[in-house]
Design an enzyme around this catalytic site. Structure first.
Site, mmCIF file in Angstrom:
data_model
loop_
_atom_site.group_PDB
_atom_site.id
_atom_site.type_symbol
_atom_site.label_atom_id
_atom_site.label_comp_id
_atom_site.label_asym_id
_atom_site.label_seq_id
_atom_site.Cartn_x
_atom_site.Cartn_y
_atom_site.Cartn_z
ATOM 1 N N LYS A 149 0.713 -1.157 0.059
ATOM 2 C CA LYS A 149 -0.026 0.123 -0.067
ATOM 3 C C LYS A 149 1.107 1.344 -0.079
ATOM 4 O O LYS A 149 2.070 1.171 0.550
ATOM 5 C CB LYS A 149 -0.853 0.048 1.242
ATOM 6 N N ASP B 236 -3.601 -1.188 9.723
ATOM 7 C CA ASP B 236 -3.563 0.084 9.253
ATOM 8 C C ASP B 236 -3.522 1.319 10.174
ATOM 9 O O ASP B 236 -4.379 1.259 10.955
ATOM 10 C CB ASP B 236 -4.529 0.418 8.092
ATOM 11 N N SER C 251 16.513 29.703 14.366
ATOM 12 C CA SER C 251 16.336 30.907 14.724
ATOM 13 C C SER C 251 15.343 30.964 15.636
ATOM 14 O O SER C 251 14.378 30.180 15.975
ATOM 15 C CB SER C 251 15.606 31.809 13.278
ATOM 16 N N THR D 183 8.970 43.929 15.775
ATOM 17 C CA THR D 183 9.817 43.602 14.739
ATOM 18 C C THR D 183 10.236 45.032 14.281
ATOM 19 O O THR D 183 9.306 45.810 13.765
ATOM 20 C CB THR D 183 9.408 42.760 13.613
ATOM 21 N N HIS E 236 -0.211 29.580 12.317
ATOM 22 C CA HIS E 236 -0.726 29.364 13.710
ATOM 23 C C HIS E 236 -0.628 27.645 13.987
ATOM 24 O O HIS E 236 -1.199 27.002 13.023
ATOM 25 C CB HIS E 236 -1.873 29.764 14.100
ATOM 26 N N LEU F 60 -21.739 32.460 11.935
ATOM 27 C CA LEU F 60 -22.037 33.569 12.788
ATOM 28 C C LEU F 60 -22.886 34.377 12.342
ATOM 29 O O LEU F 60 -23.690 35.032 12.896
ATOM 30 C CB LEU F 60 -20.688 34.114 12.953
ATOM 31 N N LYS F 61 -23.010 34.672 10.992
ATOM 32 C CA LYS F 61 -23.874 35.213 10.437
ATOM 33 C C LYS F 61 -25.313 34.905 10.562
ATOM 34 O O LYS F 61 -26.032 35.778 11.097
ATOM 35 C CB LYS F 61 -23.676 35.564 9.048
ATOM 36 N N PHE G 89 -22.375 40.411 12.902
ATOM 37 C CA PHE G 89 -22.074 41.048 11.717
ATOM 38 C C PHE G 89 -20.901 40.579 11.039
ATOM 39 O O PHE G 89 -19.984 40.808 11.453
ATOM 40 C CB PHE G 89 -22.004 42.583 12.029
ATOM 41 N N VAL G 90 -21.062 40.080 9.922
ATOM 42 C CA VAL G 90 -20.041 39.251 9.103
ATOM 43 C C VAL G 90 -19.815 40.027 7.841
ATOM 44 O O VAL G 90 -20.616 39.954 7.026
ATOM 45 C CB VAL G 90 -20.384 37.696 9.135
#
Length: 1093
Positions: free
Chosen positions: A58, A216, A260, A348, A752, A771-772, A777-778
């Site tokens: 596989k 699997d 870094s 920055t 993120h 949400l709408k 208010f979207v």
């Protein structure tokens, strides 16, 4: 990013190595990997069982539902496996929307079994704990396991047991298999916890009379736990999602990222695309990708990536040149665009990062022109005006079309310009006021004006009717504070973050607080001391404590902790902090804390009623009261966004950079921010959206709420529920970023860690729709977010809910010297100058030559000395001569004064430096210091045309020694081989030897008088060096003479002989020689002359 998928082979290796269970796990380590490069004869030698057993084959490339797609070959012999692979290996196939090449396969023994022996088991992480799913019918047709399976939640820090598994999960399992399956699941769960898995699925799990078989498997691990699990994990390879290739450039950037403290990410989506991005910030990078896709650019979007966390100029250069290199490999008939975007940075230095990008643009200016690339730039943050200036300048000097915009332009407006949906302004917008305009006190007054506005107008009006929201007592289970910060909030800062602390104090000052918000700092790596800061024009001292207990005891008024601890120490330091009942809010800045640790922090905080902001956050801000660390950026942005006094709008965001962008948008469209919090980008932030939205709902001064949600997780649905149930009545403007994810053919992990949808309901599109429908208010896109906020605000003003207060100027804060210098506002003479070395950049530079080039060129020690002493790249023969001089002057036995002193000092028990210095201090005209003097005497005589005989006679008449002539032991009859070696080399390799020839003529005269008056090694090196400096072509005559005059040649003897002195020191120590005392019989004791008479 944290949760990363691993290959099936890697997952099984972990399981077979580390599972601890009484269940008899079969076929351990019996798998073979097949790639296009596989030699089957060699494979059989490594895995002899391939010839004796039936096999399963596989692809092992993160493909789901392989059985249903016909991608599993079952019950085959090895020949059958090879035949099965022929039409599939290195062939393109489609899985869902993704097209990819099958090139990595796994061969395992075939396990004969009955359907009734197949089971399904899965473990996955959630905020409250880990769910174990089990179904008694596993295999290809398992169906909707979420609906079918038995579920068991093991809460954070709870333990699993066989009895619990049997009771909750194995209700439909035959009694003869319950014990073995329960044992296996307990062992599997413990493995899952120990190795920091976040997801582990086995389907089917086969249980026969012979034992347990893992057929699997799919798994993800928390990559941030690498520092904990490295010994067990080893070097884990994380394969890309099916349909996306792994590119070397991605690996290069990942390596830069690992080395870094900043964040550098790159994912190639379509290397032939014409739209490329170079975006600063994890949240901003998602917003730009969303906007590109919204405007129809999804098929031409070439990459996703971000750079953030204050990368250096060199790191940004390396990142930028990688992007530009990829862009300029293949032409596009419509040309290409590069979008260099970003939100308003918190800390920055924009100018520093842009200088790195500018360097890359200059390096690639010709390919950029040939490929008809147009660049669009938008950025804000510390020193952004200088960054924009250098970007405009490079456009003018190179002829590359570069359009540059600052904070006056909406963040994503440049996307519309780049894609032809929005006109490009013929003139750049009016520049925002320079940083200096905000920070320099033009009035000349050093007093702090009384704050003109400490609360929004509507808040003052409300307080007449009733008391403001009170802080809940911390420490009580479940009792969280409604008000996290006030004008009297006091905090501890964990970590030596002086820049962040000074920024907080400047914010306090400009908000007209009575005193600093920072009570003390905690830093375990130094002793207790005080650190100097500025409070306005005055210098103040803030105590620094070695341990948390002392700080808490001496500052009982502290109720907030801001933790700048590293990802490795943040967990322990935060758990320690929560032991002190005075703390009710903790901000954790660190990114990369393992999710299992974060969940333990959340559990402890919930039990104690403590609010955690973070991890992976910049923090939060309450205008006029308090700010966390670097939130809000520097004072110019604080003042531009009116964060020194409260407005009427509260917001909550995941992204720190985007929170600063919200500050900007809200300040331009409303009366300003009342409070703003960035909860952090991890999958499990310490506090969630609703924690803060409900606080805002209960806070009198907040009149409207803005939420910037994100793909991944389901927390936004709790806001929907709150609105529908009437718990949230204030207007909520909400937008979830990451809408582009549903348009990509393969999974993309955004900047993120939590920005990844594991199911349809977690997509940004689904959440925005919900949400709408709930009544929020979207906007249609992030581009319209500002318009929606303004519309809602204007409506509240029209209704009289918000009455904007009169705007009065804030107090001024003096600018720090270091920042004024950065902005080019002041100049100061340097304490000293240097021209030979520069260690400030990414790479050490010797006289303009990078250290990597020093090694590549193989100039050796002589060439390095040439760079540092003479500021020149010397010819090869000159480098060799210098090295020969060092070799011949390295030592001349223990009897000479320098070595003698070193030995005596070493035997007195002194250290290496003291002993070496003792020897070096003997070097002078009488010992070893004749190189300069010989060079000066012989070159002066030669230059003045004096004959060798005249020179000898004059020196005798003046009573002066000829430096470089004479030896105690060697003579014309017993020549010094060191001199002979050097003389032969110089004669063979130097272009001219006029001064040496003159010195040899002098030697003929002096040795005729006395055989030991030979040209000694000091004299030969001195005169030969004069010839070298004058004739190698690297110096003018004046420069050559100057090096002789300033003592450069004596340095050769000092450097060479130091090797010998160190050798003598080590020799005496190795021989364990005792204190030296000179023997009496080697001292002639005489009386003073007047007494002997």
């Amino acid at each position: 990013m944290s949760a990363k998928a691993i290959s099936e082979q890697t997952g099984k290796e972990f399981l077979y190595k580390y599972i601890c269970t009484s269940a008899d796990v079969q076929n351990k380590f019996r798998f073979a990997n097949v790639t296009p490069q596989t030699d089957f004869e060699r494979l059989v030698k490594e895995h002899p069982w391939l010839l004796t057993e039936k096999l399963v084959v596989k692809p092992d490339q993160l493909i789901k539902r392989r059985g249903k797609l016909g991608l599993i070959g079952v019950n085959l012999d090895l020949k059958g496996v090879e035949e099965w692979l022929k039409p599939r290996l290195m062939k393109e196939t489609t899985v869902g929307k993704a097209k990819g090449i099958l090139k990595n396969f796994l061969i395992e023994p075939f396990v004969p079994h009955k359907q009734a022996e197949e089971f399904y088991v899965c473990i996955y992480a959630t905020r409250e704990g880990d769910y174990v799913l089990f179904h008694h019918e596993g295999g290809v047709d398992v169906g909707d396991v979420d609906a079918k399976a038995q579920k068991l939640l093991i809460k954070v820090e709870e333990k699993i047991s066989k009895d619990l598994v049997k009771k909750e999960l194995l209700v439909n399992v035959p009694s003869d298999k319950k014990e073995v399956i329960a044992c296996f699941i307990v062992g599997l769960f413990n493995l899952y916890e120990d190795l920091f898995f976040t997801y582990l699925e086995i389907n089917p799990l086969v249980v026969t009379n012979e034992g347990v078989f893992v057929l699997d498997m799919a798994a993800k691990i928390d990559a941030t736990a690498d520092y904990i699990c490295k010994a067990k994990w080893g070097d884990v390879e994380f394969p890309p999602p099916f349909g996306r290739e792994a590119y070397p450039e991605e690996a290069y950037i990942a390596d830069l990222d690992a080395k870094s403290g900043a964040s550098l990410k790159l994912t190639l989506l379509n290397p032939r695309g014409r739209i490329w991005t170079m975006v600063a910030g994890g949240g901003a990078s998602v917003v730009y990708s969303d906007t590109i896709c919204d405007l129809g650019g999804v098929d031409e979007l070439a990459n996703y990536g971000e750079y953030s966390g204050a990368p250096s100029e060199q790191q940004t250069y390396d990142y930028a040149k990688t992007i530009l290199s990829l862009m300029t490999r293949e032409k596009h008939h419509d040309g290409k665009v590069l979008i260099i975007g970003g939100s308003i940075a918190n800390f920055t230095n924009v100018a520093a990062t842009f200088k790195g990008i500018v360097r890359a643009i200059k390096d690639y200016q010709q390919p950029l022109k040939e490929h008809e690339i147009t660049i669009f730039v938008r950025r804000g943050g510390p020193n952004y005006q200088e960054g924009l200036r250098v970007m405009r300048e490079v456009g003018k000097t190179t002829g590359i079309p570069i359009y540059v915009f600052g904070t006056e332009t909406h963040m994503t407006a440049i996307v519309g310009m780049a894609l032809g949906h929005r006109p490009i302004p013929s003139e750049p917008p009016a520049a925002a006021a320079h940083t200096a305009n905000f920070l320099l006190n033009s009035s000349g007054s050093t007093s702090t004006p009384v704050s003109s506005r400490t609360a929004s107008f509507s808040e003052r009006k409300a307080q007449v009717k009733g008391l403001p929201a009170q802080k809940a007592k911390s420490g009580a289970p479940g009792a969280r504070a409604t008000t996290l910060f006030t004008k009297s909030t006091r905090t501890l800062v964990w970590g030596m973050q002086t820049r962040a602390v000074q920024g907080m104090l400047d914010f306090d000052y400009v908000c007209s607080r009575d005193g600093p918000s920072v009570a003390a700092m905690v830093y375990p790596f130094t002793g207790d001391h005080k650190q100097k800061f500025y409070w306005g024009h005055k210098e103040i001292l803030i105590p620094v404590y070695k341990n948390m207990g002392d700080a808490m005891k001496k500052h009982p008024d502290v109720d907030v902790l801001i933790s700048f601890a590293s990802l490795r120490s943040a967990f322990d330091s935060t758990m320690e902090t929560m032991q002190y009942p005075q703390i009710h809010t903790i901000a954790i800045i660190a990114e990369g804390i393992p999710e299992a640790h974060t969940r333990k922090l959340i559990k402890a905080a919930d039990e104690k009623g403590i609010t955690i902001i973070g991890p992976a956050t910049v923090g939060g801000i309450k205008p006029g009261c308090f700010k966390i660390g670097n939130t809000g950026g520097m004072l110019d942005n604080i003042l531009a966004s009116k964060l020194y006094r409260p407005g009427s709008v509260a917001y909550v965001s995941r992204s720190g950079g985007m929170s600063n962008e919200l500050n900007n948008i809200i300040s331009r469209t409303t009366d300003g921010v009342f409070e703003g919090v960035a909860i952090g980008g991890d999958r499990y932030p310490g506090s969630v959206f609703t924690d803060h939205v409900l606080r805002y709902q209960d806070t009198t001064g907040v009149k409207m709420i803005v939420v910037l949600g994100e793909i991944g997780g389901t927390e936004e649905y709790m806001i929907c529920k709150g609105i529908k149930e009437g718990r949230i009545t204030k207007p909520v403007v909400c937008w979830c970023i990451g809408t582009c994810a549903t348009m990509f053919s393969s999974e993309v992990q955004f900047g993120h860690a939590g920005a990844c949808a594991n199911q349809a309901s977690e997509t940004a599109v689904a959440k925005n729709k919900a949400l709408k429908e709930a009544g929020a208010f979207v906007p249609k896109s992030f581009d319209q977010l500002g318009e929606i906020i303004k519309s809602v605000y204007d409506n509240l003003v029209a209704k009289g809910v918000i009455v904007p207060a009169e705007e009065l100027p804030p107090p001024t804060v003096p600018m720090d010297y270091s920042w004024a210098r950065e902005l080019g506002l002041i100049r100061k003479p340097a304490s000293f100058m240097t021209s030979i070395c520069d260690e400030r950049g990414q790479e050490l530079i010797y006289a303009g030559m990078p250290i990597t080039e020093v090694f590549k060129s193989e100039i050796g020690l002589g060439g390095t000395l040439g760079l540092l002493w003479f500021q020149r790249r010397l010819p090869r023969y000159a480098c060799q001569f210098i090295e020969m001089c060092l070799m011949v002057t390295a030592d001349h036995g223990p009897a000479v004064s320098g070595a003698h002193n070193t030995i005596v000092c070493a035997r007195a028990g002194k250290d290496l430096i003291s002993s070496l210095t003792s020897g070096l201090l003997t070097i002078g005209d009488r010992f070893g210091g004749a190189l300069d003097a010989a060079a000066k005497q012989f070159s002066k005589a030669f230059d003045s045309g004096v004959l060798p005989m005249e020179f000898v006679n004059k020196m005798k008449k003046d009573g002066k020694l000829i430096m470089g002539i004479g030896h105690r032991v060697k003579s014309i009859n017993n020549p010094d081989m060191r001199v002979q070696i050097l003389k032969d080399f110089v004669k063979q390799n130097f272009p001219s030897t006029h001064v040496l020839d003159y010195a040899l003529d002098v030697e003929k005269i002096t040795t005729s008088k006395k055989p030991n008056l030979i040209l000694n090694v000091d004299g030969l090196i001195g005169v030969a060096f004069v010839d070298l400096l004058r004739t190698c072509g690297g110096f003018t005559r004046d420069e050559a003479d100057e090096f002789v005059d300033i003592g450069a040649l004596n340095g050769i003897f000092v450097l060479g002989r130091s090797m010998g002195f160190i050798g003598h020191y080590l020799d005496q120590k190795r021989l364990k020689q005792g204190l030296y005392r000179h023997p009496w019989d080697d001292i002639s004791y005489v009386l003073p002359e007047h007494m002997s008479m």
